[in-house]
Write an enzyme that holds these catalytic residues in place. Sequence first.
Site, mmCIF file in Angstrom:
data_model
loop_
_atom_site.group_PDB
_atom_site.id
_atom_site.type_symbol
_atom_site.label_atom_id
_atom_site.label_comp_id
_atom_site.label_asym_id
_atom_site.label_seq_id
_atom_site.Cartn_x
_atom_site.Cartn_y
_atom_site.Cartn_z
ATOM 1 N N SER A 165 0.816 -1.215 0.000
ATOM 2 C CA SER A 165 0.000 0.000 0.000
ATOM 3 C C SER A 165 0.849 1.265 0.000
ATOM 4 O O SER A 165 1.995 1.273 0.464
ATOM 5 C CB SER A 165 -0.910 0.025 1.231
ATOM 6 O OG SER A 165 -1.683 -1.147 1.314
HETATM 7 N N1 SAH Z 1 0.240 -5.223 4.388
HETATM 8 C C1 SAH Z 1 0.951 -5.536 3.157
HETATM 9 C C2 SAH Z 1 0.185 -5.237 1.884
HETATM 10 C C3 SAH Z 1 -0.945 -6.146 1.732
HETATM 11 S S1 SAH Z 1 -1.592 -6.343 0.118
HETATM 12 C C4 SAH Z 1 2.288 -4.856 3.109
HETATM 13 O O1 SAH Z 1 2.660 -4.150 4.041
HETATM 14 O O2 SAH Z 1 3.016 -5.082 2.133
HETATM 15 C C5 SAH Z 1 -2.873 -7.467 0.588
HETATM 16 C C6 SAH Z 1 -2.381 -8.851 0.864
HETATM 17 O O3 SAH Z 1 -3.484 -9.585 1.382
HETATM 18 C C7 SAH Z 1 -1.914 -9.604 -0.368
HETATM 19 O O4 SAH Z 1 -0.605 -10.051 -0.170
HETATM 20 C C8 SAH Z 1 -2.891 -10.767 -0.483
HETATM 21 O O5 SAH Z 1 -2.319 -11.962 -0.972
HETATM 22 C C9 SAH Z 1 -3.342 -10.921 0.959
HETATM 23 N N2 SAH Z 1 -4.609 -11.610 1.164
HETATM 24 C C10 SAH Z 1 -5.751 -11.538 0.456
HETATM 25 N N3 SAH Z 1 -6.704 -12.323 0.995
HETATM 26 C C11 SAH Z 1 -6.142 -12.925 2.087
HETATM 27 C C12 SAH Z 1 -6.616 -13.844 3.080
HETATM 28 N N4 SAH Z 1 -7.855 -14.331 3.073
HETATM 29 N N5 SAH Z 1 -5.761 -14.228 4.052
HETATM 30 C C13 SAH Z 1 -4.494 -13.745 4.101
HETATM 31 N N6 SAH Z 1 -3.993 -12.884 3.196
HETATM 32 C C14 SAH Z 1 -4.807 -12.462 2.204
#
Ligand code: SAH
Length: 204
Positions: free
Chosen positions: A52
């Site tokens: 993000s």
């Molecule tokens: N917080 C992260 C950015 C997250 S992007 C950072 O600092 O880089 C959102 C992430 O959520 C992605 O990697 C995606 O694979 C994950 N995601 C989506 N659905 C999910 C679920 N049900 N359980 C765990 N992770 C999930």
Amino acid sequence: MVREQILGRGIDEPRLLEAFLSVPRHAFVDEALSSRAYGDTALPIGAGQTLSQPYIVARMVQLGAPQPGQRVLEIGTGSGYQAAILARLGAEVFTVERHASLGRRAGENWARAMVPGITQKIADGTLGWARHAPFDVILVSAAAPAVPMPLLRQLSAAGRMIVPVGSAVRQVLKRLTRTTDGAQVEDFDSCSFVRLIGRAGFDA
Ligand code: SAH
């Protein structure tokens, strides 16, 4: 990045700004993108996912307001950057990612940024992490079609969950504060996260 994008947009808690100053964001993106690591944008991290925009990470952490020693659950480890910020704030951090390749890389990124002590697993984060519950703060860093109920149940008394809720393209950042008979809900920024995919999220 901290002066213009975070402080410049009204987030001024010294503790939070110090955490952002102390975590090298370039350690969490591919080397080819390192010149853009401190830009005002989200960045690709592989598996079709993104890290993000710095302001949005700061806003989620500000709204969740984890105190030192508090237990924090992050859903969506991604690059590991937000988890590193939470750890630098002194929280006890648990984070769940659904893509094993990202989870592995996040582990390498924490080592590179010298941020120890984060507990992670690969699973469907919409179900939370019952073994380590309850949590004082839960940050969902992917877009949910509705508030994931299993997560709400894993909040401690007066615990807070920050979650973007809406469609796959546009969401509102919500804060739910647990009360004795449910939760108080507040709406904050409009945002655009990648989808939360799982049992209490979007279908794959
Ligand atoms: N917080 C992260 C950015 C997250 S992007 C950072 O600092 O880089 C959102 C992430 O959520 C992605 O990697 C995606 O694979 C994950 N995601 C989506 N659905 C999910 C679920 N049900 N359980 C765990 N992770 C999930």
